[in-house]
Design an enzyme around this catalytic site. Structure first.
Site, PDB file in Angstrom:
ATOM      1  N   TYR A  62      -4.553  34.699  32.807  1.00 55.72           N
ATOM      2  CA  TYR A  62      -4.462  36.093  31.841  1.00 55.72           C
ATOM      3  C   TYR A  62      -2.914  36.243  31.680  1.00 55.72           C
ATOM      4  CZ  TYR A  62      -4.773  40.639  30.035  1.00 55.72           C
ATOM      5  OH  TYR A  62      -4.808  41.690  29.134  1.00 55.72           O
ATOM      6  N   SER A  85       0.225  42.156  26.772  1.00 55.60           N
ATOM      7  CA  SER A  85      -0.142  42.872  27.943  1.00 55.60           C
ATOM      8  C   SER A  85       1.336  43.182  28.634  1.00 55.60           C
ATOM      9  CB  SER A  85      -1.014  42.314  28.692  1.00 55.60           C
ATOM     10  OG  SER A  85      -1.229  43.293  29.930  1.00 55.60           O
TER      11      SER A  85
HETATM   12  N1  LIG Z   1      -7.527  47.714  28.247  1.00 56.72           N
HETATM   13  C1  LIG Z   1      -6.332  47.350  29.044  1.00 56.72           C
HETATM   14  O1  LIG Z   1      -6.123  47.761  29.996  1.00 56.72           O
HETATM   15  C2  LIG Z   1      -5.517  46.346  28.415  1.00 56.72           C
HETATM   16  C3  LIG Z   1      -4.152  46.306  29.016  1.00 56.72           C
HETATM   17  C4  LIG Z   1      -3.379  45.429  28.325  1.00 56.72           C
HETATM   18  C5  LIG Z   1      -3.606  44.421  27.306  1.00 56.72           C
HETATM   19  N2  LIG Z   1      -5.040  44.684  26.707  1.00 56.72           N
HETATM   20  C6  LIG Z   1      -5.331  43.690  25.575  1.00 56.72           C
HETATM   21  O2  LIG Z   1      -5.582  44.580  24.645  1.00 56.72           O
HETATM   22  C7  LIG Z   1      -6.532  43.752  23.644  1.00 56.72           C
HETATM   23  C8  LIG Z   1      -7.677  44.397  23.328  1.00 56.72           C
HETATM   24  O3  LIG Z   1      -8.619  44.880  24.647  1.00 56.72           O
HETATM   25  P1  LIG Z   1      -9.358  46.170  24.864  1.00 56.72           P
HETATM   26  O4  LIG Z   1      -8.526  46.809  26.018  1.00 56.72           O
HETATM   27  O5  LIG Z   1      -9.453  46.858  23.484  1.00 56.72           O
HETATM   28  O6  LIG Z   1     -10.769  45.610  25.227  1.00 56.72           O
HETATM   29  P2  LIG Z   1     -12.330  45.893  24.848  1.00 56.72           P
HETATM   30  O7  LIG Z   1     -12.685  47.352  24.661  1.00 56.72           O
HETATM   31  O8  LIG Z   1     -13.312  44.993  25.883  1.00 56.72           O
HETATM   32  O9  LIG Z   1     -12.250  45.057  23.237  1.00 56.72           O
HETATM   33  C9  LIG Z   1     -12.036  43.546  23.277  1.00 56.72           C
HETATM   34  C10 LIG Z   1     -12.465  43.175  21.906  1.00 56.72           C
HETATM   35  O10 LIG Z   1     -12.238  41.631  21.828  1.00 56.72           O
HETATM   36  C11 LIG Z   1     -13.276  41.281  21.234  1.00 56.72           C
HETATM   37  N3  LIG Z   1     -13.466  39.876  21.531  1.00 56.72           N
HETATM   38  C12 LIG Z   1     -13.866  39.311  22.900  1.00 56.72           C
HETATM   39  N4  LIG Z   1     -13.890  38.118  22.888  1.00 56.72           N
HETATM   40  C13 LIG Z   1     -13.940  37.471  21.757  1.00 56.72           C
HETATM   41  C14 LIG Z   1     -14.449  36.310  20.938  1.00 56.72           C
HETATM   42  N5  LIG Z   1     -14.502  35.145  21.563  1.00 56.72           N
HETATM   43  N6  LIG Z   1     -14.106  36.346  19.681  1.00 56.72           N
HETATM   44  C15 LIG Z   1     -13.875  37.307  18.876  1.00 56.72           C
HETATM   45  N7  LIG Z   1     -13.679  38.479  19.504  1.00 56.72           N
HETATM   46  C16 LIG Z   1     -13.738  38.706  20.686  1.00 56.72           C
HETATM   47  C17 LIG Z   1     -14.362  42.064  21.556  1.00 56.72           C
HETATM   48  O11 LIG Z   1     -15.667  42.013  20.278  1.00 56.72           O
HETATM   49  P3  LIG Z   1     -17.043  41.327  20.535  1.00 56.72           P
HETATM   50  O12 LIG Z   1     -17.162  41.508  21.913  1.00 56.72           O
HETATM   51  O13 LIG Z   1     -17.849  42.034  19.645  1.00 56.72           O
HETATM   52  O14 LIG Z   1     -16.581  39.933  20.055  1.00 56.72           O
HETATM   53  C18 LIG Z   1     -13.890  43.367  21.276  1.00 56.72           C
HETATM   54  O15 LIG Z   1     -13.749  43.805  20.087  1.00 56.72           O
HETATM   55  C19 LIG Z   1      -6.802  42.275  24.635  1.00 56.72           C
HETATM   56  O16 LIG Z   1      -5.967  41.520  23.962  1.00 56.72           O
HETATM   57  C20 LIG Z   1      -6.294  42.760  26.062  1.00 56.72           C
HETATM   58  O17 LIG Z   1      -5.893  41.746  26.499  1.00 56.72           O
HETATM   59  C21 LIG Z   1      -5.881  45.435  27.193  1.00 56.72           C
END
Ligand SMILES: NC(=O)c1ccc[n+]([C@@H]2O[C@H](COP(=O)([O-])OP(=O)(O)OC[C@H]3O[C@@H](n4cnc5c(N)ncnc54)[C@H](OP(=O)(O)O)[C@@H]3O)[C@@H](O)[C@H]2O)c1
Length: 268
Positions: free
Chosen positions: A156, A142
């Site tokens: 985080y 991130s």
């Molecule tokens: N969106 C942003 O603004 C942003 C910015 C910077 C970095 N990121 C990073 O990008 C990555 C993806 O996030 P996203 O934005 O795509 O969020 P998201 O739409 O909420 O997706 C998160 C994913 O992580 C999975 N997950 C959560 N807890 C889990 C667990 N205990 N075991 C296995 N899988 C799990 C969820 O699947 P299930 O709930 O089905 O398990 C889901 O598929 C993360 O690492 C996040 O920190 C996001």
């Protein structure tokens, strides 16, 4: 002449957001998929949509927050004879309730999902990539990992900093052996992330549209970066400028600048 072997990629957190976009992007490139997350039905629905394009999609549900989550996933892959050429460590979330107000079990699970699982999966899967002389590892970190810490979601940023540094080390270790390793550092991205942490309304009001990217644009930058064997990719000019600014300001000033974030979200 035998057909060239198809590449396959394991994507964690493939049931939503950036992980789902990675699945679609690799399917477009003709890679087979190994999709994992907790929500099996989401993964199966995605696999159903993608397989008509000729791609094989394996669904292997796992809870990476469980004590032995990553070990169980590795064991499931072994038992199904799956040895991916690519690994996208993407599963993750943030908590906004505060360090002291959260149970230790919640912090522990978060560390397992976003810190232990990525390095354990890389440790388990990279040796076969090295043996084949080909591998691609994208660790979704991130922008927060490149900035001073924020209060409220206290662990985080440090977890994401760890992932960036671990990626750099692994990049150096593997770069001449055909295995590319990249830390992908998105800023604000449209996904379910801010619904899961309950801050959708606040962040939408606090941060203008130019600060947001689509999951698809983030993923394209990540795949381009790992193909080019870049150790770290920050997608989007605005994000690169913010990260550069924070790194060049005196520490105290940068901390105040980013600290304003938690106050804007009324967490502190
Ligand atoms: N969106 C942003 O603004 C942003 C910015 C910077 C970095 N990121 C990073 O990008 C990555 C993806 O996030 P996203 O934005 O795509 O969020 P998201 O739409 O909420 O997706 C998160 C994913 O992580 C999975 N997950 C959560 N807890 C889990 C667990 N205990 N075991 C296995 N899988 C799990 C969820 O699947 P299930 O709930 O089905 O398990 C889901 O598929 C993360 O690492 C996040 O920190 C996001």
């Amino acid at each position: 002449m035998s057909a060239p072997a198809r590449r396959s990629v394991l994507i964690t957190g493939a049931s939503a957001g950036i992980g789902e976009a990675f699945a679609r992007a690799y399917a477009r490139r003709g890679w087979d998929l190994i999709l994992t997350a907790r929500r099996r039905e989401r993964l199966e629905a995605l696999a159903d949509v993608l397989t008509p394009s000729g791609v094989k999609a394996h669904v292997v549900p796992a809870d990476l927050g469980a004590d032995d989550g990553a070990d169980r996933l590795l064991a499931a892959l072994r038992s199904q004879g799956l040895s991916p050429d690519g690994l996208v460590n993407n599963a993750g979330y943030s908590r906004t309730s505060g360090f002291l107000a959260s149970e230790w079990a919640d912090h522990d699970a978060m560390i397992r999902v976003m810190l232990t699982a990525p390095v354990k999966l890389a440790h388990g899967l990279a040796p076969a990539m090295v043996e084949r002389g080909y591998g691609r590892i994208v660790n979704v970190a991130s922008l927060a990992g490149t900035m001073p810490a924020t209060g409220g979601d206290t662990l985080y940023g440090p977890i994401k900093s760890f992932l960036i540094k671990a990626s750099q080390g692994l990049h150096l270790e593997l770069r001449d052996r055909g295995v590319h390793v990249t830390a992908l550092c998105p800023g604000y991205t449209y996904s379910e992330f801010h619904d899961v942490n309950g801050s959708r309304e606040e962040v939408s009001a606090a941060y203008p549209r130019w600060m947001w990217m689509t999951a698809e644009a983030v993923v394209e930058a990540g795949i381009e970066g790992v193909e080019a064997n870049r150790p770290r990719v920050i997608p989007g000019l605005a994000n690169r400028l913010l990260s550069g600014l924070a790194q060049h300001l005196p520490n105290g000033m940068a901390l105040r600048m980013v600290g304003g974030h938690a106050r804007r979200l009324k967490r502190l």
